[in-house]
Design a protein around this motif. Structure first.
Motif, short mmCIF file in Angstrom:
data_model
loop_
_atom_site.label_atom_id
_atom_site.label_comp_id
_atom_site.label_asym_id
_atom_site.label_seq_id
_atom_site.Cartn_x
_atom_site.Cartn_y
_atom_site.Cartn_z
N GLN A 1 11.62 4.54 11.05
CA GLN A 1 10.93 3.42 10.40
C GLN A 1 11.47 2.09 10.89
O GLN A 1 10.70 1.14 11.12
N THR A 2 12.79 1.99 11.06
CA THR A 2 13.39 0.74 11.53
C THR A 2 12.94 0.41 12.95
O THR A 2 12.59 -0.74 13.26
N LEU A 3 12.94 1.42 13.82
CA LEU A 3 12.48 1.19 15.19
C LEU A 3 11.01 0.80 15.21
O LEU A 3 10.59 -0.07 16.00
N GLY A 4 10.21 1.43 14.34
CA GLY A 4 8.80 1.06 14.26
C GLY A 4 8.61 -0.38 13.81
O GLY A 4 7.77 -1.11 14.36
N ASN A 5 9.40 -0.82 12.84
CA ASN A 5 9.31 -2.20 12.37
C ASN A 5 9.70 -3.18 13.48
O ASN A 5 9.01 -4.19 13.70
N ALA B 1 -0.49 -4.60 15.81
CA ALA B 1 0.89 -4.27 16.16
C ALA B 1 1.82 -4.48 14.97
O ALA B 1 2.69 -3.64 14.67
N LEU B 2 1.65 -5.58 14.26
CA LEU B 2 2.49 -5.86 13.09
C LEU B 2 2.25 -4.84 11.98
O LEU B 2 3.21 -4.33 11.36
N VAL B 3 1.00 -4.53 11.69
CA VAL B 3 0.67 -3.62 10.59
C VAL B 3 1.13 -2.20 10.91
O VAL B 3 1.79 -1.54 10.09
N THR B 4 0.78 -1.70 12.09
CA THR B 4 1.14 -0.32 12.43
C THR B 4 2.64 -0.16 12.63
O THR B 4 3.18 0.93 12.40
N GLY B 5 3.33 -1.23 13.05
CA GLY B 5 4.78 -1.15 13.14
C GLY B 5 5.41 -0.90 11.77
O GLY B 5 6.36 -0.12 11.64
N CYS B 6 4.87 -1.52 10.73
CA CYS B 6 5.37 -1.31 9.37
C CYS B 6 5.03 0.08 8.85
O CYS B 6 5.72 0.62 7.98
#
Length: 421
Positions: free
Chosen positions: A144-148, A283-288
């Motif tokens: 999750q952290t890497l995705g964020n 990118a911002l939404v899917t990263g979260c």
């Protein structure tokens, strides 16, 4: 007397020179005017921009070749110093554009290809190291952290499409056919100022060194070849190639063959701004939303479906139209393509960081080699193949790459479940 002053009347079947001239006057104009279909083609580019396609191909070819050998360079410099050193190529390229000749643009393009390979491999390594160390220091889930981290980074990168196009629109709005030399120079000076501020901020980054950097495997050229022996890499390479193909498609084909015929050259900036905005938001939404390999697979699947819909629309149903629908279609295509790109690019970077944590430099170098090789290939092929052939190539590549990625993630999830049980 009256007969002496009467003007001679033209005889039937004959015409006076004045009437012949009047009747014949429009004919040269009518025959010399371009056919209606040529009105959609872009005007001849000025000498300043005529070198752009060739230097762009040189740049991405150089990028591809140097990306093969940069893992030892990034390892020796460390990711932070690699980012700072790599930025010098962008500064030199901007300066070369202020005096755009063959003797300035070609060496600058070659050097930028070398520096870009350093900065992007260093970026992937630094971002992954920062995310994982932050997760470990704060007892957070690594996936999750890497995705964020990845979503925030690529969201900001995508937003530059909006900022850059708005800057160009503001500085060149009163210019014709791309702007005068003075307007372009002003734009490049603004870019140069942004680059200098960026370098200063890079120098303020904290170091992210890991013990693995001193391992002989990571400091040798064999790291690239060693990463190919990993059984997971052949299944993820096709998606790396597709990422490069779809980026080049937007830059080299979408703007030329879809946007320009309908909206003209002046509409390219608006379409690309919409594409960048959609990409940044996704990118911002899917990263979260990323929490691990399973969630990344779902997001990649949705992104692939969105781009497949656009490709089939262009291949089977799309045709340029007038009025409101014709104007809205290229903008909608750009928005949908940005949505798909925001999902695919963000998640693939996160997956590479998760799967190849012990060999990040080699893995991200592989990513850039295949991505930039595909970009360079499209820049060369776009001069010789039609839009329909390009769309067929893109569709086949998407099907193959998504199938390989889906097979890989399912196999990895099954093996992880077996180990946990």
């Amino acid at each position: 007397m009256p007969s002496a002053t009467r003007r001679p009347q033209p005889q039937p079947g004959c015409s006076s020179p004045r009437r012949r001239a009047a009747r014949g006057a429009p004919r040269p104009t009518r025959t010399s005017s371009p056919p209606p279909s040529s009105s959609s083609s872009p005007p001849t580019a000025p000498p300043r921009t005529s070198k752009a396609p060739s230097t762009r191909r040189i740049l991405y070819t150089s990028f591809t070749l140097f990306a093969v050998v940069v893992p030892p360079v990034v390892t020796r410099l460390g990711p932070k110093r690699a980012l700072v050193v790599g930025s010098s190529g962008y500064v030199l390229f901007i300066l070369a554009n202020l005096v755009p000749t063959w003797y300035t643009m070609v060496p600058a393009s070659l050097y930028l290809g070398f520096c870009a390979s350093i900065i992007w491999v260093g970026q992937g390594t630094y971002l992954t190291s920062a995310a994982l160390s932050h997760a470990r220091d704060n007892n957070l889930p690594e996936g999750q952290t890497l995705g964020n981290f990845t979503g925030e980074f690529w969201g900001i990168i995508a937003s530059t499409q909006v900022i850059g196009n708005l800057l160009s629109l503001a500085l060149l709005r009163n210019e014709k056919d791309g702007g005068s030399v003075t307007g372009k120079n002003l734009l490049f000076v603004v870019f140069l100022g942004c680059m200098i501020v960026g370098i200063v901020l890079l120098c303020l980054l904290s170091k992210r060194e890991e013990k693995g950097y001193n391992d002989p495997l990571h400091s040798s050229f064999g790291a690239m070849l060693e990463s190919l022996k990993d059984r997971r890499m052949p299944f993820i390479i096709p998606l790396m190639v597709y990422i490069g193909l779809e980026h080049a498609f937007v830059w080299a084909v979408f703007t030329k063959s879809i946007v320009t015929p309908v909206l003209g050259i002046s509409g390219v900036g608006g379409a690309m701004a919409i594409y960048g905005a959609a990409c940044a938001v996704c990118a911002l939404v899917t990263g979260c939303l990323t929490s691990g390999l399973y969630s990344a697979t779902l997001i990649v699947s949705f992104g692939a479906i969105v781009q497949a819909v656009v490709l089939f629309w262009l291949l089977l149903f799309y045709s340029p139209m007038d009025r409101v629908l014709g104007t809205a279609a290229p903008l909608l295509i750009g928005a949908l393509w940005g949505v798909g790109d925001g999902m695919l690019n963000t998640q693939l970077n996160a997956v590479v960081g998760l799967m190849f944590e012990d060999a990040k430099e080699a893995a991200f170098a592989q990513f850039k080699v295949w991505e930039c090789g595909a970009i360079a290939t499209i820049f060369f092929l776009s001069l010789h193949i039609t839009l329909q052939v390009m769309l067929v190539l893109m569709t086949a590549s998407l099907v193959i790459s998504f199938g390989a990625f889906l097979f890989l993630t399912i196999a990895v999830e099954k093996s992880s479940s077996a180990v946990r049980s």
